[in-house]
Design a protein around this motif. Sequence first.
Motif, PDB file in Angstrom:
ATOM      1  N   MET A  54     -14.428  69.625  65.248  1.00  8.75           N
ATOM      2  CA  MET A  54     -13.157  69.162  65.803  1.00  8.75           C
ATOM      3  C   MET A  54     -13.097  67.632  65.833  1.00  8.75           C
ATOM      4  N   ASN A  55     -14.209  66.997  66.224  1.00  5.17           N
ATOM      5  CA  ASN A  55     -14.244  65.533  66.227  1.00  5.17           C
ATOM      6  C   ASN A  55     -14.070  64.970  64.825  1.00  5.17           C
ATOM      7  N   ALA A  56     -14.711  65.602  63.845  1.00  3.45           N
ATOM      8  CA  ALA A  56     -14.568  65.140  62.460  1.00  3.45           C
ATOM      9  C   ALA A  56     -13.111  65.235  62.003  1.00  3.45           C
ATOM     10  N   SER A  57     -12.437  66.323  62.357  1.00  3.35           N
ATOM     11  CA  SER A  57     -11.035  66.484  61.956  1.00  3.35           C
ATOM     12  C   SER A  57     -10.141  65.452  62.648  1.00  3.35           C
ATOM     13  N   ILE A  58     -10.372  65.228  63.951  1.00  5.44           N
ATOM     14  CA  ILE A  58      -9.550  64.260  64.680  1.00  5.44           C
ATOM     15  C   ILE A  58      -9.748  62.851  64.145  1.00  5.44           C
ATOM     16  N   ASN A  59     -11.005  62.481  63.892  1.00  2.00           N
ATOM     17  CA  ASN A  59     -11.268  61.134  63.391  1.00  2.00           C
ATOM     18  C   ASN A  59     -10.708  60.926  61.987  1.00  2.00           C
ATOM     19  N   ALA A  60     -10.659  61.996  61.192  1.00  2.00           N
ATOM     20  CA  ALA A  60     -10.137  61.863  59.832  1.00  2.00           C
ATOM     21  C   ALA A  60      -8.612  61.822  59.799  1.00  2.00           C
ATOM     22  N   LEU A  61      -7.951  62.557  60.692  1.00  2.00           N
ATOM     23  CA  LEU A  61      -6.493  62.698  60.631  1.00  2.00           C
ATOM     24  C   LEU A  61      -5.759  61.871  61.683  1.00  2.00           C
ATOM     25  N   ARG A  62      -6.466  61.137  62.546  1.00  3.40           N
ATOM     26  CA  ARG A  62      -5.810  60.383  63.612  1.00  3.40           C
ATOM     27  C   ARG A  62      -4.901  59.301  63.029  1.00  3.40           C
TER      28      ARG A  62
END
Length: 219
Positions: A54-62
């Motif tokens: 989830m952190n990887a997705s948030i950091n990539a799409l923020r």
Amino acid sequence: SPAADTGWRHRHDRALSHEVRRDVSHHHLGSENALTGAAEGGTTYRSVALVALMNASINALRPDPEIVWQARVPRVLWELCISVVAASAGSAGRNRCRRPVPALHLLLAFMTGSTALIDAFLWAPLFALTASFESCTGGGWFDRKPKVCDTDYVKGVGRVLVSVQCVLTAVFYLATAIASWGDFLSVRDRQVAERQAVAFRSALDATMEIRGANDREYS
């Protein structure tokens, strides 16, 4: 009588050897987490793998135009590595047919512990201090255009949410590091105790064989 003493000694040695064999075969040594008290293998780390993804997705799409995608790649890859290590450590703990690997728990403890400290004391305050609800253009040293600022709620809210995310992630990863370190200690201590028990059993069996040979020689 000597014969009665010899028979009692043989029965005592056989009973002691049986107890040692049973303890080794059933793994009664060090079966709990040294820090949390949870049963060994009870921590699956599945939630850790999911939080890392989830952190990887948030950091990539923020949405944050000031942070280019090249600057996001290291943290995204780091979170993916945490997810893989957590899943591997959890599967090794659940699989009773495979010998646990203490190095996986040690690696997970170091990865999550260092990430928690960096998030809590570096990224969380940094993003909070740089949170701004304006996007400005012009006004630079070599720019003749005047500085013009427009309201940008996406940027400001995004920075605040990242700061909150860093704090929550830090607490979660710090708890994970403690649990993983406890699993490392319990697995390591159990394997050391098992090796000592096997060595003691071998020495006891050798002693019984020598005693039996001596008794047959002098009988």
